[in-house]
Design an enzyme around this catalytic site. Structure first.
Site, PDB file in Angstrom:
ATOM      1  N   CYS A  20      63.828  25.823  90.502  1.00 48.86           N
ATOM      2  CA  CYS A  20      64.861  26.403  91.524  1.00 48.86           C
ATOM      3  C   CYS A  20      65.873  24.664  91.583  1.00 48.86           C
ATOM      4  O   CYS A  20      66.138  24.516  92.813  1.00 48.86           O
ATOM      5  CB  CYS A  20      64.430  26.669  92.989  1.00 48.86           C
ATOM      6  SG  CYS A  20      63.263  25.141  93.599  1.00 48.86           S
ATOM      7  N   ASP A  35      57.494  28.926  86.304  1.00 47.99           N
ATOM      8  CA  ASP A  35      57.951  28.675  87.205  1.00 47.99           C
ATOM      9  C   ASP A  35      57.770  26.873  87.606  1.00 47.99           C
ATOM     10  O   ASP A  35      56.907  27.452  88.098  1.00 47.99           O
ATOM     11  CB  ASP A  35      57.901  29.342  88.842  1.00 47.99           C
ATOM     12  CG  ASP A  35      58.531  28.926  89.884  1.00 47.99           C
ATOM     13  OD1 ASP A  35      59.892  27.732  89.129  1.00 47.99           O
ATOM     14  OD2 ASP A  35      58.482  28.987  90.907  1.00 47.99           O
TER      15      ASP A  35
END
Length: 117
Positions: free
Chosen positions: A55, A2
């Site tokens: 994201c 991530d």
């Protein structure tokens, strides 16, 4: 993995993100993301897989980082999942789009290390 990113994909739920971004973030962040990706990749066993996710929907943080990584690491290739609930696009990226999926903007791609490396 991530990756630390601009968070521009979460603007719908967190509009304050836009006040924390500067014009040079999309120039600075991909270098950091690429360094972390290379470090994470060095820990993957031959034949193993690595998922890179942000994201963000920004190409600088996704296609740009992955393209640069693949250019420098010949033992790696795209490994798009065949049966994932959100179909990968032509480039192999899975994208969750606020306007389509009712989620935050999110991008992920799966890579596989050559079993000979």
């Amino acid at each position: 993995m991530d990756a630390p990113c601009s968070n521009l994909g979460v603007l719908r739920r967190n509009p304050d993100v836009k006040w924390r971004r500067t014009g040079d973030d999309l120039a600075r962040l991909p270098e950091k993301q690429g360094s972390i990706l290379a470090a994470a990749a060095s820990l993957v066993k031959p034949g193993g897989r690595l998922v890179y996710a942000t994201c963000s929907l920004e190409p600088e943080e996704n296609e740009g980082v992955i393209g640069a990584f693949l250019d420098k690491h010949a033992g790696w290739q795209l490994d798009s999942p065949a049966d994932f609930p959100v179909a990968p696009d032509a480039g192999g990226f899975v994208r969750c789009l606020p306007s389509v999926h009712g989620t935050d903007g999110f991008t992920a791609i799966r890579l596989r290390r050559d079993s000979r490396c």
